[in-house]
Write an enzyme that holds these catalytic residues in place. Structure first.
Site, PDB file in Angstrom:
ATOM      1  N   ASN A  92       0.826  -1.208   0.000  1.00  0.00           N
ATOM      2  CA  ASN A  92       0.000   0.000   0.000  1.00  0.00           C
ATOM      3  C   ASN A  92       0.862   1.260   0.000  1.00  0.00           C
ATOM      4  O   ASN A  92       1.967   1.258   0.521  1.00  0.00           O
ATOM      5  CB  ASN A  92      -0.921   0.004   1.218  1.00  0.00           C
ATOM      6  CG  ASN A  92      -1.885  -1.162   1.191  1.00  0.00           C
ATOM      7  OD1 ASN A  92      -2.114  -1.744   0.139  1.00  0.00           O
ATOM      8  ND2 ASN A  92      -2.431  -1.508   2.338  1.00  0.00           N
ATOM      9  N   VAL A  93       0.305   2.324  -0.540  1.00  0.00           N
ATOM     10  CA  VAL A  93       1.031   3.596  -0.616  1.00  0.00           C
ATOM     11  C   VAL A  93       0.337   4.652   0.237  1.00  0.00           C
ATOM     12  O   VAL A  93       0.556   5.840   0.067  1.00  0.00           O
ATOM     13  CB  VAL A  93       1.146   4.092  -2.082  1.00  0.00           C
ATOM     14  CG1 VAL A  93       2.027   3.151  -2.892  1.00  0.00           C
ATOM     15  CG2 VAL A  93      -0.228   4.225  -2.747  1.00  0.00           C
ATOM     16  N   ASP A  94      -0.510   4.205   1.191  1.00  0.00           N
ATOM     17  CA  ASP A  94      -1.361   5.146   1.915  1.00  0.00           C
ATOM     18  C   ASP A  94      -0.784   5.641   3.242  1.00  0.00           C
ATOM     19  O   ASP A  94      -1.399   6.465   3.922  1.00  0.00           O
ATOM     20  CB  ASP A  94      -2.758   4.531   2.146  1.00  0.00           C
ATOM     21  CG  ASP A  94      -2.702   3.174   2.854  1.00  0.00           C
ATOM     22  OD1 ASP A  94      -1.799   2.963   3.686  1.00  0.00           O
ATOM     23  OD2 ASP A  94      -3.585   2.333   2.567  1.00  0.00           O
ATOM     24  N   HIS A 109       5.981  -0.312  -2.506  1.00  0.00           N
ATOM     25  CA  HIS A 109       5.570   0.562  -3.616  1.00  0.00           C
ATOM     26  C   HIS A 109       5.681   2.035  -3.265  1.00  0.00           C
ATOM     27  O   HIS A 109       5.076   2.871  -3.922  1.00  0.00           O
ATOM     28  CB  HIS A 109       4.139   0.213  -4.054  1.00  0.00           C
ATOM     29  CG  HIS A 109       4.020  -1.165  -4.623  1.00  0.00           C
ATOM     30  ND1 HIS A 109       2.842  -1.872  -4.664  1.00  0.00           N
ATOM     31  CD2 HIS A 109       4.954  -1.984  -5.182  1.00  0.00           C
ATOM     32  CE1 HIS A 109       3.065  -3.071  -5.213  1.00  0.00           C
ATOM     33  NE2 HIS A 109       4.329  -3.158  -5.531  1.00  0.00           N
ATOM     34  N   CYS A 135      11.548  20.873  -8.314  1.00  0.00           N
ATOM     35  CA  CYS A 135      12.521  20.367  -7.341  1.00  0.00           C
ATOM     36  C   CYS A 135      13.413  21.522  -6.889  1.00  0.00           C
ATOM     37  O   CYS A 135      13.920  22.274  -7.716  1.00  0.00           O
ATOM     38  CB  CYS A 135      13.358  19.286  -8.024  1.00  0.00           C
ATOM     39  SG  CYS A 135      14.853  18.807  -7.124  1.00  0.00           S
ATOM     40  N   THR A 176      -4.604  -9.210   0.620  1.00  0.00           N
ATOM     41  CA  THR A 176      -3.927  -9.269  -0.680  1.00  0.00           C
ATOM     42  C   THR A 176      -4.011 -10.689  -1.190  1.00  0.00           C
ATOM     43  O   THR A 176      -3.983 -11.632  -0.400  1.00  0.00           O
ATOM     44  CB  THR A 176      -2.452  -8.833  -0.570  1.00  0.00           C
ATOM     45  OG1 THR A 176      -1.814  -9.063  -1.826  1.00  0.00           O
ATOM     46  CG2 THR A 176      -1.702  -9.603   0.507  1.00  0.00           C
ATOM     47  N   ASN A 201      -8.184 -12.730   4.489  1.00  0.00           N
ATOM     48  CA  ASN A 201      -8.728 -12.052   3.313  1.00  0.00           C
ATOM     49  C   ASN A 201     -10.245 -12.100   3.370  1.00  0.00           C
ATOM     50  O   ASN A 201     -10.825 -12.986   4.002  1.00  0.00           O
ATOM     51  CB  ASN A 201      -8.221 -12.744   2.032  1.00  0.00           C
ATOM     52  CG  ASN A 201      -8.220 -11.819   0.844  1.00  0.00           C
ATOM     53  OD1 ASN A 201      -7.888 -10.641   0.964  1.00  0.00           O
ATOM     54  ND2 ASN A 201      -8.593 -12.337  -0.308  1.00  0.00           N
TER      55      ASN A 201
END
Ligand code: ZN
Length: 232
Positions: A92-94, A109, A135, A176, A201
């Site tokens: 997850n990227v949260d 990720h 940047c 997952t 799950n």
């Protein structure tokens, strides 16, 4: 379910964050499911070269993620770290595992809450409210610090995840399918090295994944506190 496990690897995916109000990318109710054009765009091979298109896709998601709070499943995993040696690997990227207090965390990720430069080696930095801008080091556009489709996983992070799998006695996947690399390889490595493997799950895997010894079906936010803290 912990039994005598001393070293535990937990792999989490989108299913763990649904109760925090975050939709998975794919599948029923997914972010991309009713927007096939965005899904195609997210997999476009030239996307990494176009930060403005990355922001168009993921900028709104960053704003949603900033609002989200960890749920009982994230919190149970953070508490587990106080009692066992845990390596938490997330797809997850949260940022919700960090928010819950997990420290031994490998974000395969990346994180939507960080930014990095699209051109130079400026280290990624916390930027939860940041928008598209140049940047400070080189003037190229910044981008969210996430791994896009087709991009390499961060080497040190994925190496650490595999090492943890070679050396654990329990491997637990949460929310997952474990069917997509590198998750599929992590569970295989853990099992091949003698670890017990289990899956939490919402639904049974279709097709079933033979590398999981046990399957617990239900909501992660209900099951995890019970499984990890219920009987000790
Ligand atoms: Zn730069």
């Amino acid at each position: 379910m912990l039994g005598s496990a001393r070293r535990i690897v937990v792999l989490t995916g989108a299913g763990i964050s649904v109760a925090s109000g975050l939709r998975p990318f794919r599948g029923p109710g997914g972010v991309w499911t009713d927007n096939p054009e965005a899904e195609r765009e997210s997999a476009a091979p030239d996307l990494p070269q176009h930060p403005e298109r990355i922001w168009k896709l993921f900028g709104p998601m960053r704003r949603e993620v900033v609002q989200a709070r960890p749920n009982a499943a994230h919190l149970a995993l953070a508490r587990l770290e106080e009692r066992s040696e845990v390596t938490l690997v997330t797809q997850n990227v949260d940022g919700l595992h960090l928010a819950a207090g997990s420290r031994n965390l490998l974000e395969l990720h990346g994180s939507l809450l960080r930014s990095r430069c699209s051109a130079c080696e400026l280290p990624a930095f916390e930027d939860p409210h940041g928008e598209m801008r140049p940047c400070p080091a080189c003037g190229a556009l910044l981008r969210p610090d996430i791994v896009l489709f087709g991009e390499e996983l961060p080497y040190l992070v994925s190496r650490a995840a595999f090492r943890a799998c070679w050396d654990c006695d329990l491997f637990l996947a949460v929310g997952t399918s474990g069917n997509v690399a590198p998750a599929s390889r992590l569970v295989r490595e853990a099992q091949a090295n003698g670890a017990r493997t289990a899956l939490v799950n919402l639904e049974p895997l279709e097709p079933p994944n033979p590398f999981f010894d046990q399957e617990f079906l239900g909501r992660a936010e209900e099951l995890l506190p019970r499984l990890l803290e219920g009987a000790r």
